[in-house]
Write a protein that holds these residues in place. Structure first.
Motif, PDB file in Angstrom:
ATOM      1  N   ASP A 301       0.725  -1.233  -0.086  1.00  0.00           N
ATOM      2  CA  ASP A 301      -0.095   0.064  -0.057  1.00  0.00           C
ATOM      3  C   ASP A 301       0.888   1.384   0.008  1.00  0.00           C
ATOM      4  N   THR A 302       2.070   1.222  -0.598  1.00  0.00           N
ATOM      5  CA  THR A 302       2.905   2.427  -0.704  1.00  0.00           C
ATOM      6  C   THR A 302       2.341   3.433  -1.749  1.00  0.00           C
ATOM      7  N   VAL A 303       2.152   2.679  -2.939  1.00  0.00           N
ATOM      8  CA  VAL A 303       1.469   3.490  -4.140  1.00  0.00           C
ATOM      9  C   VAL A 303       0.270   2.835  -4.800  1.00  0.00           C
ATOM     10  N   TYR A 304      -0.353   3.603  -5.740  1.00  0.00           N
ATOM     11  CA  TYR A 304      -1.552   2.980  -6.311  1.00  0.00           C
ATOM     12  C   TYR A 304      -1.651   3.093  -7.778  1.00  0.00           C
ATOM     13  N   ASP A 305      -2.109   2.271  -8.636  1.00  0.00           N
ATOM     14  CA  ASP A 305      -2.174   2.496 -10.140  1.00  0.00           C
ATOM     15  C   ASP A 305      -3.437   3.339 -10.400  1.00  0.00           C
ATOM     16  N   PRO A 306      -3.524   3.518 -11.623  1.00  0.00           N
ATOM     17  CA  PRO A 306      -4.615   4.541 -11.925  1.00  0.00           C
ATOM     18  C   PRO A 306      -6.027   4.086 -11.744  1.00  0.00           C
ATOM     19  N   THR A 307      -6.245   2.805 -11.466  1.00  0.00           N
ATOM     20  CA  THR A 307      -7.757   2.528 -10.940  1.00  0.00           C
ATOM     21  C   THR A 307      -7.704   2.653  -9.305  1.00  0.00           C
ATOM     22  N   ASN A 308      -6.633   2.936  -8.739  1.00  0.00           N
ATOM     23  CA  ASN A 308      -6.460   2.891  -7.463  1.00  0.00           C
ATOM     24  C   ASN A 308      -6.424   1.452  -6.578  1.00  0.00           C
ATOM     25  N   ASN A 309      -5.401   0.793  -7.259  1.00  0.00           N
ATOM     26  CA  ASN A 309      -5.340  -0.692  -6.535  1.00  0.00           C
ATOM     27  C   ASN A 309      -3.821  -0.521  -6.082  1.00  0.00           C
ATOM     28  N   PRO A 310      -3.667  -0.916  -4.991  1.00  0.00           N
ATOM     29  CA  PRO A 310      -2.453  -0.681  -4.023  1.00  0.00           C
ATOM     30  C   PRO A 310      -1.533  -1.667  -4.642  1.00  0.00           C
ATOM     31  N   ASN A 311      -0.068  -1.331  -4.486  1.00  0.00           N
ATOM     32  CA  ASN A 311       0.855  -2.305  -4.772  1.00  0.00           C
ATOM     33  C   ASN A 311       0.996  -3.333  -3.510  1.00  0.00           C
ATOM     34  N   PRO A 312       1.651  -4.730  -3.975  1.00  0.00           N
ATOM     35  CA  PRO A 312       1.877  -5.763  -2.873  1.00  0.00           C
ATOM     36  C   PRO A 312       3.441  -5.484  -2.290  1.00  0.00           C
ATOM     37  N   PRO A 313       3.739  -6.121  -1.245  1.00  0.00           N
ATOM     38  CA  PRO A 313       5.010  -5.879  -0.904  1.00  0.00           C
ATOM     39  C   PRO A 313       5.797  -6.400  -1.712  1.00  0.00           C
ATOM     40  N   THR A 314       6.959  -5.581  -2.276  1.00  0.00           N
ATOM     41  CA  THR A 314       7.578  -5.785  -3.391  1.00  0.00           C
ATOM     42  C   THR A 314       9.100  -5.224  -3.308  1.00  0.00           C
ATOM     43  N   SER A 315      10.111  -5.849  -3.919  1.00  0.00           N
ATOM     44  CA  SER A 315      11.641  -5.346  -3.931  1.00  0.00           C
ATOM     45  C   SER A 315      12.382  -5.660  -5.067  1.00  0.00           C
ATOM     46  N   VAL A 316      13.306  -5.002  -5.362  1.00  0.00           N
ATOM     47  CA  VAL A 316      13.976  -5.334  -6.568  1.00  0.00           C
ATOM     48  C   VAL A 316      15.625  -4.762  -6.487  1.00  0.00           C
ATOM     49  N   GLY A 317      16.436  -5.400  -7.062  1.00  0.00           N
ATOM     50  CA  GLY A 317      17.976  -5.225  -6.964  1.00  0.00           C
ATOM     51  C   GLY A 317      18.259  -3.739  -7.536  1.00  0.00           C
ATOM     52  N   VAL A 318      19.040  -2.916  -6.964  1.00  0.00           N
ATOM     53  CA  VAL A 318      19.582  -1.761  -7.586  1.00  0.00           C
ATOM     54  C   VAL A 318      20.820  -2.001  -8.312  1.00  0.00           C
ATOM     55  N   GLU A 319      20.592  -1.378  -9.670  1.00  0.00           N
ATOM     56  CA  GLU A 319      21.633  -1.725 -10.653  1.00  0.00           C
ATOM     57  C   GLU A 319      22.263  -0.447 -11.360  1.00  0.00           C
ATOM     58  N   GLY A 320      23.483  -0.464 -11.595  1.00  0.00           N
ATOM     59  CA  GLY A 320      23.848   0.972 -12.310  1.00  0.00           C
ATOM     60  C   GLY A 320      23.181   0.850 -13.833  1.00  0.00           C
ATOM     61  N   ARG A 321      23.066   1.897 -14.491  1.00  0.00           N
ATOM     62  CA  ARG A 321      22.310   2.173 -15.735  1.00  0.00           C
ATOM     63  C   ARG A 321      23.434   1.781 -16.888  1.00  0.00           C
ATOM     64  N   PRO A 322      22.752   0.706 -18.014  1.00  0.00           N
ATOM     65  CA  PRO A 322      23.763   0.320 -18.711  1.00  0.00           C
ATOM     66  C   PRO A 322      24.232   1.494 -19.597  1.00  0.00           C
ATOM     67  N   SER A 323      25.228   1.496 -20.157  1.00  0.00           N
ATOM     68  CA  SER A 323      26.084   2.506 -20.905  1.00  0.00           C
ATOM     69  C   SER A 323      25.054   2.656 -22.161  1.00  0.00           C
ATOM     70  N   ASN A 324      24.408   1.771 -22.708  1.00  0.00           N
ATOM     71  CA  ASN A 324      23.657   2.385 -23.706  1.00  0.00           C
ATOM     72  C   ASN A 324      22.324   2.891 -23.442  1.00  0.00           C
ATOM     73  N   GLU A 325      21.866   3.150 -22.082  1.00  0.00           N
ATOM     74  CA  GLU A 325      20.914   4.008 -21.915  1.00  0.00           C
ATOM     75  C   GLU A 325      21.229   5.262 -20.970  1.00  0.00           C
ATOM     76  N   ILE A 326      22.543   5.545 -20.963  1.00  0.00           N
ATOM     77  CA  ILE A 326      23.030   6.672 -20.507  1.00  0.00           C
ATOM     78  C   ILE A 326      22.626   7.865 -21.579  1.00  0.00           C
ATOM     79  N   THR A 327      21.934   9.048 -21.276  1.00  0.00           N
ATOM     80  CA  THR A 327      21.512   9.891 -22.193  1.00  0.00           C
ATOM     81  C   THR A 327      22.577  10.936 -22.145  1.00  0.00           C
ATOM     82  N   ASP A 328      22.531  11.869 -23.318  1.00  0.00           N
ATOM     83  CA  ASP A 328      23.427  12.921 -23.370  1.00  0.00           C
ATOM     84  C   ASP A 328      22.773  14.218 -22.708  1.00  0.00           C
ATOM     85  N   GLY A 329      23.426  14.520 -21.434  1.00  0.00           N
ATOM     86  CA  GLY A 329      22.848  15.652 -20.829  1.00  0.00           C
ATOM     87  C   GLY A 329      21.592  15.600 -20.468  1.00  0.00           C
TER      88      GLY A 329
END
Length: 329
Positions: A301-329
Motif C-alpha cells: 500500500d505504498t503506491v496506487y495504480d490509475p484505478t486505485n489498486n495498491p501495490n503488494p510488498p515488492t522489492s528489486v535489486g538496484v543496478e547501475g544504468r547500462p551504458s547504452n541507456e545513458i543519455t546525453d545531458g
C-alpha cells in the motif's frame, strides 16, 4: 573376366628365356624409383630445394581459410550483450466502464471505447517510437483468441531515460476471457537498433494484485536530489503508472513506504522524490549519501495504480544504468 583371376596358374608356370628373365628383373628393380619420381618424392631423405619448396608452399593452400575476416561475426558490444525481453506485462484495466474511458484516453492519448483494456508492457530496451505500431503487438487470451491493440504508445513515460514502457489499449480480452500472453510480432526496434521482434511473455500480472517494482536504476543526482544532499538518485520502474491514493501526488507517506538496503544489509530512508507530476510508471527518489545501494523495498500500500489498486510488498535489486541507456545531458 573372372576366369583369369580364379585360375592364374598358366601364366606363372611359363619358363621364359634367360634374356627375357634378366630384363624383367632389371625393370622390377628400377620400378620403385620410377614410382617415387612420378609421385614427386625425393629419392633421398636429405633436405633439398624441392623439400623447401613443399614446406613454404603449404601455407599458401590454407590462405583462403585464414584470411576471411568478413565471415567472422564480431563479439557483441557490452551495450547489447543482454538479450531483449518483455520484463513484465500488467493488466491495469479490464472491461473498463464508460465512466473511466476518458481517464484511459487522457493517459494513452488515443481514442478509447467502453470495455477497452489497458496493459503497460515493460521492455528490457528503450523503444524507438518511430517504429512503434499497434500491430507490432499480439495478445492471446486464455481461450486462444488473438487480439490486436488499437493503440500502442510510449505515453506518458516519454522522457529520454524512460521509453521502456509501451501502453497497449483496446479490446485485449474480457472478464470472461482474459489476456494470457503478449508478444512482439512486428518490426519493432530499440533506440540502439536492437530488433525486438519475437519477444514474448505468458506472465501477465493484474490490477487484482497491484503494481510491482520492475527495475531500480542508480543515477547521478539531479538538481533536486543534490539540493537534499544526495549524490545519487534511484529511478524506479513500476509495472504500471503509480501515484498516491486516488491519484494524489506521492509525498512523505509514500516516501516512508520505501526502504533502501545497502550492500552491508543496513536499511536507509530515502531523502525525497524528484520527477513528479506526470503519473507514469517511473518514480525517482533521492538516495542518502555515502552508501552503496543493493536493494529497494516497498511495503504494501505504498503506491496506487490509475484505478486505485495498491501495490503488494515488492522489492528489486538496484543496478547501475547500462551504458547504452545513458543519455546525453
Amino acid at each position: 573376366m573372372l576366369e583369369p583371376e580364379e585360375n592364374p596358374s598358366p601364366r606363372l608356370i611359363v619358363d621364359p628365356p634367360g634374356w627375357l628373365r634378366n630384363r624383367c628383373l632389371v625393370l622390377l628393380a628400377t620400378m620403385p624409383l620410377c614410382l617415387a619420381a612420378c609421385a614427386g618424392d625425393a629419392p633421398e631423405p636429405a633436405a633439398g630445394p624441392s623439400t623447401e619448396t613443399a614446406t613454404t608452399e603449404a601455407p599458401t593452400t590454407q590462405t583462403p581459410t585464414t584470411q576471411a575476416p568478413d565471415d567472422i561475426e564480431p563479439d557483441p558490444s557490452p551495450d547489447v550483450v543482454d538479450s531483449p525481453a518483455i520484463l513484465t506485462a500488467y493488466l491495469g484495466a479490464l472491461d473498463l466502464p464508460a465512466i473511466l474511458i476518458d481517464r484511459l484516453a487522457d493517459i494513452s492519448g488515443c481514442e478509447q471505447q467502453p470495455l477497452d483494456e489497458g496493459m503497460p508492457v515493460v521492455l528490457s530496451h528503450r523503444v524507438d517510437g518511430a517504429t512503434l505500431e499497434p500491430s507490432d503487438f499480439a495478445v492471446t487470451t486464455v481461450g486462444g483468441a488473438a487480439m490486436t491493440p488499437t493503440c500502442a504508445t510510449l505515453e506518458p513515460a516519454t522522457e529520454d531515460d524512460e521509453l521502456q514502457t509501451v501502453l497497449l489499449t483496446g479490446p485485449l480480452g474480457s472478464s470472461d476471457d482474459s489476456p494470457a500472453e503478449v508478444a512482439v510480432v512486428g518490426e519493432l526496434l530499440a533506440i540502439d537498433g536492437t530488433v525486438l521482434t519475437g519477444i514474448a511473455t505468458d506472465t501477465i500480472n493484474t490490477f487484482e494484485t497491484g503494481p510491482r517494482l520492475v527495475l531500480a536504476r542508480l543515477d547521478p543526482a539531479g538538481e533536486q536530489c543534490a539540493s537534499l544532499g544526495s549524490s545519487n538518485e534511484i529511478q524506479m520502474t513500476w509495472e504500471g503508472g503509480v501515484t498516491g491514493p486516488r491519484g494524489a501526488e506521492p509525498g512523505p507517506a509514500e516516501l516512508a513506504g520505501l526502504t533502501l538496503i545497502d550492500v552491508g544489509g543496513r536499511s536507509h530512508a530515502l531523502l525525497g522524490f524528484d520527477d513528479l507530476g506526470d503519473g507514469d510508471n517511473y518514480l525517482v527518489a533521492c538516495a542518502p549519501p555515502d552508501i552503496e545501494p543493493a536493494t529497494l523495498e516497498a511495503r504494501q500500500d505504498t503506491v496506487y495504480d490509475p484505478t486505485n489498486n495498491p501495490n503488494p510488498p515488492t522489492s528489486v535489486g538496484v543496478e547501475g544504468r547500462p551504458s547504452n541507456e545513458i543519455t546525453d545531458g
